[in-house]
Scaffold this motif. Structure first.
Motif, mmCIF file in Angstrom:
data_model
loop_
_atom_site.group_PDB
_atom_site.id
_atom_site.type_symbol
_atom_site.label_atom_id
_atom_site.label_comp_id
_atom_site.label_asym_id
_atom_site.label_seq_id
_atom_site.Cartn_x
_atom_site.Cartn_y
_atom_site.Cartn_z
ATOM 1 N N UNK A 119 0.845 -1.195 0.000
ATOM 2 C CA UNK A 119 0.000 0.000 0.000
ATOM 3 C C UNK A 119 0.887 1.254 0.000
ATOM 4 N N UNK A 140 -0.092 4.335 2.196
ATOM 5 C CA UNK A 140 0.165 4.198 3.636
ATOM 6 C C UNK A 140 1.616 4.542 3.970
ATOM 7 N N UNK A 150 1.997 8.141 4.339
ATOM 8 C CA UNK A 150 1.508 8.639 5.641
ATOM 9 C C UNK A 150 2.642 8.656 6.665
ATOM 10 N N UNK A 198 -1.784 11.118 9.633
ATOM 11 C CA UNK A 198 -3.129 10.640 9.320
ATOM 12 C C UNK A 198 -3.206 9.121 9.546
ATOM 13 N N UNK A 251 -5.801 6.162 8.826
ATOM 14 C CA UNK A 251 -7.075 5.968 8.130
ATOM 15 C C UNK A 251 -7.911 4.844 8.726
ATOM 16 N N UNK A 263 -9.212 2.007 7.480
ATOM 17 C CA UNK A 263 -9.269 0.592 7.078
ATOM 18 C C UNK A 263 -8.339 -0.318 7.897
ATOM 19 N N UNK A 292 -5.231 -0.777 8.036
ATOM 20 C CA UNK A 292 -4.300 -1.508 7.186
ATOM 21 C C UNK A 292 -2.868 -1.285 7.666
#
Lengths: 323, 230
Positions: A192, A195, A198, B85, B87, B89, B91
């Motif tokens: 991902x 991610x 992030x 951040x 999120x 889900x 994950x």
């Protein structure tokens, strides 16, 4: 740690095995297997670790091959220097090309790599024909001097040299895949990409570096290939062989350390043996690929690893971790 | 309440193609404050958070963080500035262990002090060698927050933190949020009003892409008496 030890053991076993096979199988076959395994290692890393499938590998192989070939034809006679020139040529091209290609997502990346392969083929076949001699290629057989330490002009020497290079490349990828943060970030790009951003990572840099590393390794294989065959022509960048590296990677197990070697062994083996009986030997490779993918999409080594992990897990139950 | 705003969202509008999702959002967060945005599904809560984290580019408006405009910045730049951040889900990187997941965050931020992660989530220490794929939803949430707090962020944007979690884990999260807010501000979005009532100091009610009310009264927040706005 366990995985690390296992891979060192694995490399040691492969080393012994290939050395023993030297007496049983033709040297030419083994040399080709080892060179192809170096070639496929980069591709396997891109597919298995970054999820980037490249059908442009022949182009990156060709830059290394032509780098070495042009040096030997026009400038010098030392094969070590030729290989170094091939690697540097490949590195520079990959750094430039990577800047554009890694911006694309997986499907477009795949297609644009193939397009780049077509462009490269025509550059070497037509645009630079004055220097590359197109399909006839550069013949180098009388242009290489014996080299010190390992004589690359002898069949035993080039086998030993390819073998040592393969071991070093394996060790490098072993470190990259299992011991480095960079290897972990590559896996996360596949998992991902958003991610990873992030967490503060610029994923473009990760993909670019992985692209450069993987394809420079292909260039290294190309340079050795030129020295081994004492010639290079435009067919090395032919789009018809674009799927070879991908097929080898998937057959052996993309992203695994030994997948490219196992894949190369099978691929070259089938090519050499089956082509004596059937002219379209690729049919068999195609069927084999379908069977291996249907069996778990992880290739031979990947499936074997999963099986061994499951067996180990059955023997030793995992702690629940409940506080 | 004389503290300066750490984050200010001004006249923010956002759209997905032709469909407009956020309308003139005005919002602010002060240091160490716990703020919640509540609203029904599709109200635009996640979109707002994504705009703040630079995962979406708003059509107009601005997001100011400590005097710096965030609109136009990349998400990794925003994360490096200290606005993280998380999120909804849950994950985590499935092929990596808890240790490797934390290492990734440490490498990006240069912060290898995992004690603060284990102080909030002691269970992660026990699960340190377990792969992300084998963690439960609650454990993944812990890991995601644990990863985010490395590097000492100043603002945490947490999307639907309680979704799919067992009530006992939600109770733990309440305590964790209170502890975390000693070091950073938290903006959380969700629909779990019971959780919000125990966590938030200030609540924004969101409806159809607009912030329709700002609730600052403690009693009103505790009693969820703002639900008629939703």
């Amino acid at each position: 740690m366990k995985r690390f030890v296992n891979s060192w053991t694995g490399i040691f076993i492969v080393f012994i095995l290939l050395y023993l096979l030297k007496g049983l199988l033709p040297m030419a076959f083994l040399t080709e297997v080892v060179i192809f395994s170096i070639y496929a290692m980069g591709c396997s890393f891109l597919i298995g670790r970054l999820g980037l499938t490249s059908f442009g590998q022949p182009a990156f192989l060709a830059f290394g091959a032509y780098g070495a070939g042009i040096y030997l034809y026009y400038f010098g006679t030392n094969s070590y220097v030729a290989i170094l020139v091939g690697v540097l040529a490949s590195l520079v091209i990959n750094m430039i090309v990577g800047t554009f290609l890694v911006r694309l997502n997986s499907s477009y990346f795949t297609l644009c790599n193939q397009a780049f392969c077509v462009v490269t083929f025509f550059i070497f076949q037509k645009a630079l024909v004055k220097w590359t001699f197109g399909d006839n290629g550069l013949l180098l057989i009388s242009r290489m001097d014996p080299t010190p330490v390992i004589d690359l002009t002898s069949s035993k020497g080039i086998y030993l040299f390819s073998f040592i290079v393969a071991i070093l490349v394996w060790l490098f990828f072993n470190y990259l895949m299992k011991k480095s943060v960079f290897g972990a970030t590559c896996l996360c790009v596949k998992d991902n990409e958003e991610k990873l951003r992030f967490l503060g990572y610029k994923t473009f840099n990760i993909k670019w570096l992985a692209f450069v590393i993987a394809n420079t390794v292909a260039g290294l294989a190309g340079a050795i290939y030129t020295v081994y065959f004492c010639m290079v022509n435009a067919n090395i960048a032919s789009v018809s062989s674009a799927s070879e590296a991908v097929a080898i990677s998937m057959l052996g197990g993309a992203g695994t350390l030994f997948g490219p070697l196992v894949g190369s062994f099978l691929f070259i083996g089938l090519k050499d043996i089956v082509s004596q009986f059937i002219s379209h030997w690729e049919v068999l490779v195609g069927f084999l690929l379908i069977i291996v993918m249907l069996a778990g999409e992880k290739g031979i080594v990947g499936s074997l690893e999963t099986y061994l992990e499951k067996r180990k897990a059955r023997k030793k139950p995992v702690a629940t971790g409940v506080v | 309440m004389g503290r300066p705003n750490m984050v200010e969202v001004r006249s923010l509008n956002a759209a997905y193609g032709q469909s407009k999702v956020l309308f003139d959002i005005e919002l602010n967060i002060k240091p160490n404050e716990r703020v919640a945005i509540v609203g029904r599904n599709g109200a635009g809560k996640t979109t707002l958070l994504k705009c703040m984290a630079s995962l979406l580019t708003p059509t107009t408006g601005s997001v100011i963080y400590e005097g710096t405009e965030l609109v136009g910045k990349r998400s990794y730049e925003v994360a490096r500035m200290g606005l993280k951040y998380i999120d909804q889900d849950k994950h985590v990187f499935l092929d990596l262990t808890v240790r490797e997941n934390l290492e990734l965050s440490s490498y990006a931020t240069g912060d290898y002090n995992w004690d603060k992660v284990f102080k909030h989530f002691p269970k992660l220490k026990i699960l340190i060698d377990r792969k992300g794929a084998f963690l439960s939803g609650g454990e993944r949430q812990m890991l995601m927050i644990g990863r985010a707090i490395l590097g000492d962020p100043k603002v945490l944007l947490i999307d639907e933190p309680t979704e799919g979690l067992a009530p006992s884990i939600v109770d733990d999260l309440v305590t964790t949020f209170h502890e975390l807010s000693k070091d950073c501000a938290i903006l959380t979005v969700g629909q779990n009003l019971s959780f919000v009532s125990r966590v938030a100091e200030r609540v924004y009610a969101m409806k159809e892409g607009k912030l329709v009310a700002e609730i600052t009264d403690e009693a009103e927040i505790k009693n969820n008496s703002y639900s008629h706005y939703l």
